[in-house]
Design a protein around this motif. Structure first.
Motif, PDB file in Angstrom:
ATOM      1  N   MET A   1     -10.721  14.559  12.686  1.00 31.18           N
ATOM      2  CA  MET A   1     -10.069  14.859  11.502  1.00 31.18           C
ATOM      3  C   MET A   1      -9.902  13.582  10.418  1.00 31.18           C
ATOM      4  O   MET A   1     -10.016  12.714  11.040  1.00 31.18           O
ATOM      5  CB  MET A   1      -8.697  15.194  11.653  1.00 31.18           C
ATOM      6  N   ARG A   2      -9.978  13.890   9.134  1.00 32.72           N
ATOM      7  CA  ARG A   2      -9.594  12.978   8.293  1.00 32.72           C
ATOM      8  C   ARG A   2      -8.466  12.982   7.777  1.00 32.72           C
ATOM      9  O   ARG A   2      -7.627  14.135   7.269  1.00 32.72           O
ATOM     10  CB  ARG A   2     -10.611  13.247   6.960  1.00 32.72           C
ATOM     11  N   VAL A   3      -7.547  12.016   7.832  1.00 35.90           N
ATOM     12  CA  VAL A   3      -6.231  11.826   7.687  1.00 35.90           C
ATOM     13  C   VAL A   3      -5.951  11.174   6.419  1.00 35.90           C
ATOM     14  O   VAL A   3      -6.351   9.725   6.432  1.00 35.90           O
ATOM     15  CB  VAL A   3      -5.441  11.385   8.622  1.00 35.90           C
ATOM     16  N   MET A   4      -4.872  11.220   5.562  1.00 38.44           N
ATOM     17  CA  MET A   4      -4.258  10.528   4.451  1.00 38.44           C
ATOM     18  C   MET A   4      -3.071   9.986   5.141  1.00 38.44           C
ATOM     19  O   MET A   4      -2.232  10.970   5.481  1.00 38.44           O
ATOM     20  CB  MET A   4      -4.107  11.472   3.243  1.00 38.44           C
ATOM     21  N   LEU A   5      -2.756   8.992   4.852  1.00 40.92           N
ATOM     22  CA  LEU A   5      -1.606   8.208   5.577  1.00 40.92           C
ATOM     23  C   LEU A   5      -0.614   7.686   4.339  1.00 40.92           C
ATOM     24  O   LEU A   5      -1.343   6.557   3.623  1.00 40.92           O
ATOM     25  CB  LEU A   5      -1.892   7.069   6.346  1.00 40.92           C
ATOM     26  N   LEU A   6       0.316   7.940   4.048  1.00 36.05           N
ATOM     27  CA  LEU A   6       1.213   7.423   2.763  1.00 36.05           C
ATOM     28  C   LEU A   6       2.204   6.423   3.491  1.00 36.05           C
ATOM     29  O   LEU A   6       2.988   7.044   4.582  1.00 36.05           O
ATOM     30  CB  LEU A   6       1.855   8.185   1.958  1.00 36.05           C
ATOM     31  N   GLY A   7       2.341   5.312   2.794  1.00 39.43           N
ATOM     32  CA  GLY A   7       3.429   4.350   3.463  1.00 39.43           C
ATOM     33  C   GLY A   7       2.832   3.345   4.643  1.00 39.43           C
ATOM     34  O   GLY A   7       3.800   2.877   5.363  1.00 39.43           O
ATOM     35  N   ALA A   8       1.976   3.077   4.430  1.00 41.28           N
ATOM     36  CA  ALA A   8       1.069   2.374   5.353  1.00 41.28           C
ATOM     37  C   ALA A   8       1.613   0.919   5.505  1.00 41.28           C
ATOM     38  O   ALA A   8       1.200   0.159   6.598  1.00 41.28           O
ATOM     39  CB  ALA A   8      -0.458   2.444   5.432  1.00 41.28           C
ATOM     40  N   THR A   9       2.331   0.327   4.552  1.00 39.60           N
ATOM     41  CA  THR A   9       2.765  -0.850   4.526  1.00 39.60           C
ATOM     42  C   THR A   9       4.129  -0.938   5.115  1.00 39.60           C
ATOM     43  O   THR A   9       4.850  -2.055   5.099  1.00 39.60           O
ATOM     44  CB  THR A   9       2.625  -1.697   3.104  1.00 39.60           C
ATOM     45  N   GLY A  10       4.692   0.227   5.354  1.00 41.80           N
ATOM     46  CA  GLY A  10       6.139   0.136   5.923  1.00 41.80           C
ATOM     47  C   GLY A  10       6.361   0.181   7.418  1.00 41.80           C
ATOM     48  O   GLY A  10       5.346   0.194   8.075  1.00 41.80           O
ATOM     49  N   LEU A  11       7.555   0.228   7.925  1.00 41.00           N
ATOM     50  CA  LEU A  11       7.655   0.200   9.366  1.00 41.00           C
ATOM     51  C   LEU A  11       6.851   1.325  10.075  1.00 41.00           C
ATOM     52  O   LEU A  11       6.269   0.757  10.969  1.00 41.00           O
ATOM     53  CB  LEU A  11       9.053   0.127   9.584  1.00 41.00           C
ATOM     54  N   VAL A  12       7.421   2.354   9.879  1.00 42.06           N
ATOM     55  CA  VAL A  12       6.813   3.485  10.498  1.00 42.06           C
ATOM     56  C   VAL A  12       5.254   3.730  10.249  1.00 42.06           C
ATOM     57  O   VAL A  12       4.364   3.888  11.015  1.00 42.06           O
ATOM     58  CB  VAL A  12       7.554   4.835  10.407  1.00 42.06           C
ATOM     59  N   GLY A  13       4.790   3.985   8.832  1.00 45.80           N
ATOM     60  CA  GLY A  13       3.408   3.687   8.786  1.00 45.80           C
ATOM     61  C   GLY A  13       2.795   2.695   9.046  1.00 45.80           C
ATOM     62  O   GLY A  13       1.648   3.117   9.344  1.00 45.80           O
ATOM     63  N   GLY A  14       3.258   1.605   9.405  1.00 47.11           N
ATOM     64  CA  GLY A  14       2.499   0.342   9.552  1.00 47.11           C
ATOM     65  C   GLY A  14       2.062   0.806  11.114  1.00 47.11           C
ATOM     66  O   GLY A  14       1.037   0.196  11.650  1.00 47.11           O
ATOM     67  N   LEU A  15       3.033   1.438  11.973  1.00 48.28           N
ATOM     68  CA  LEU A  15       2.696   1.703  13.390  1.00 48.28           C
ATOM     69  C   LEU A  15       1.947   2.941  13.485  1.00 48.28           C
ATOM     70  O   LEU A  15       1.045   2.861  14.517  1.00 48.28           O
ATOM     71  CB  LEU A  15       3.904   1.949  13.982  1.00 48.28           C
ATOM     72  N   ALA A  16       1.981   3.724  12.571  1.00 51.54           N
ATOM     73  CA  ALA A  16       0.940   4.962  12.647  1.00 51.54           C
ATOM     74  C   ALA A  16      -0.568   4.675  12.252  1.00 51.54           C
ATOM     75  O   ALA A  16      -1.396   5.349  12.803  1.00 51.54           O
ATOM     76  CB  ALA A  16       1.544   5.963  11.753  1.00 51.54           C
ATOM     77  N   LEU A 195      -2.639  15.444  13.832  1.00 51.33           N
ATOM     78  CA  LEU A 195      -4.018  15.649  14.691  1.00 51.33           C
ATOM     79  C   LEU A 195      -4.064  16.910  15.528  1.00 51.33           C
ATOM     80  O   LEU A 195      -5.433  17.373  15.864  1.00 51.33           O
ATOM     81  CB  LEU A 195      -4.326  14.315  15.451  1.00 51.33           C
ATOM     82  N   ALA A 196      -2.995  17.524  15.698  1.00 54.75           N
ATOM     83  CA  ALA A 196      -3.052  18.716  16.349  1.00 54.75           C
ATOM     84  C   ALA A 196      -2.137  19.725  15.817  1.00 54.75           C
ATOM     85  O   ALA A 196      -1.010  19.951  16.196  1.00 54.75           O
ATOM     86  CB  ALA A 196      -2.437  18.502  17.976  1.00 54.75           C
ATOM     87  N   PRO A 197      -2.431  19.867  14.508  1.00 53.35           N
ATOM     88  CA  PRO A 197      -1.531  20.776  13.623  1.00 53.35           C
ATOM     89  C   PRO A 197      -1.247  22.104  14.035  1.00 53.35           C
ATOM     90  O   PRO A 197      -2.290  22.849  14.286  1.00 53.35           O
ATOM     91  CB  PRO A 197      -2.116  20.729  12.324  1.00 53.35           C
ATOM     92  N   ALA A 198      -0.117  22.482  14.254  1.00 53.83           N
ATOM     93  CA  ALA A 198       0.383  23.887  14.685  1.00 53.83           C
ATOM     94  C   ALA A 198       0.502  24.980  13.382  1.00 53.83           C
ATOM     95  O   ALA A 198       1.420  24.149  12.447  1.00 53.83           O
ATOM     96  CB  ALA A 198       1.408  23.850  15.607  1.00 53.83           C
ATOM     97  N   PRO A 199       0.214  26.025  13.495  1.00 54.28           N
ATOM     98  CA  PRO A 199       0.381  26.723  12.120  1.00 54.28           C
ATOM     99  C   PRO A 199       1.994  27.105  12.060  1.00 54.28           C
ATOM    100  O   PRO A 199       2.828  26.965  12.900  1.00 54.28           O
ATOM    101  CB  PRO A 199      -0.124  28.109  12.581  1.00 54.28           C
TER     102      PRO A 199
END
Length: 211
Positions: A1-16, A195-199
């Motif tokens: 999958m191709r994923v967009m991540l918003l908040g990559a410089t923050g605490l949670v986003g930086g871990l994701a 990465l495993a999106p449920a409907p």
């Protein structure tokens, strides 16, 4: 999958971010930021943008899923208007952009108590964002609602640090829903949902994010 991540410089986003890059289910990560990321990886594209003026249909926008860990605090934002822009308007603008470019899944790091009818401004903003995301018609929408987030932040939040100390000391006697939610657990929940999106719509509550 191709994923967009918003908040990559923050605490949670930086871990994701490294979780996504290391996961074989993820072939590419698009991480729009307002300041450059130090991390370099062949799977990562991190355009530096003015979030107030997003491009209409950039080449990096087509993704399968969006993970949103973008957010601030009233103290850091400086005003209610600025906080609303960061925690509601920016995530919604990216969601609309991704949706028009074919994204089918959206995963939001929201907050416990989020409700558009809340008397608490913070909770109301989060609830309004959840409401407005529903209207976009994502095939999969996951709302992760942590309570107090545990983890190291570059910018100290005094009230939060005090609350973390108190809740940490009381952990043995607290209900699961009131315990600290480690940032790593939140990040993992966001990544797994993307990465495993449920409907349909799904909620991950604070009690599900306790060690």
């Amino acid at each position: 999958m191709r994923v967009m991540l918003l908040g990559a410089t923050g605490l949670v986003g930086g871990l994701a971010l490294p979780m996504l890059l290391d996961d074989p289910r993820c072939r590419a990560v698009v991480a729009p930021t307002r300041r450059p990321l130090e991390l370099r990886d062949p799977k990562l594209h991190a355009p530096v943008l003015d979030f107030d003026q997003l491009p209409d249909a950039p080449g990096w926008a087509p993704v399968d899923a969006v993970v949103c860990a973008l957010g601030s605090t009233m103290a850091l934002a400086g005003s209610r208007e600025a906080f609303y822009r960061i925690d509601h308007d920016y995530p919604l603008a990216f969601a609309r952009l991704a949706r028009t470019q074919g994204a089918r899944a959206f995963v939001l790091n929201s907050a416990a108590g989020a409700s558009p009818g809340s008397a608490i401004f913070y909770s109301r903003v989060k609830g309004e964002l959840e409401r407005d995301l529903r209207a976009l018609g994502f095939a999969s929408l996951t709302l992760v609602r942590p309570g107090l987030i545990g983890g190291h932040r570059p910018q100290a939040r005094r009230g939060e640090q005090f609350a973390l100390q108190v809740l940490g000391a009381l952990r043995p006697v607290l209900p699961r829903a009131w315990r600290i939610n480690p940032a790593t657990r939140i990040a993992r929940a966001l990544v797994n949902a993307a990465l495993a999106p449920a409907p349909g719509e799904h909620v991950v509550s604070s009690k599900d994010l306790v060690d």
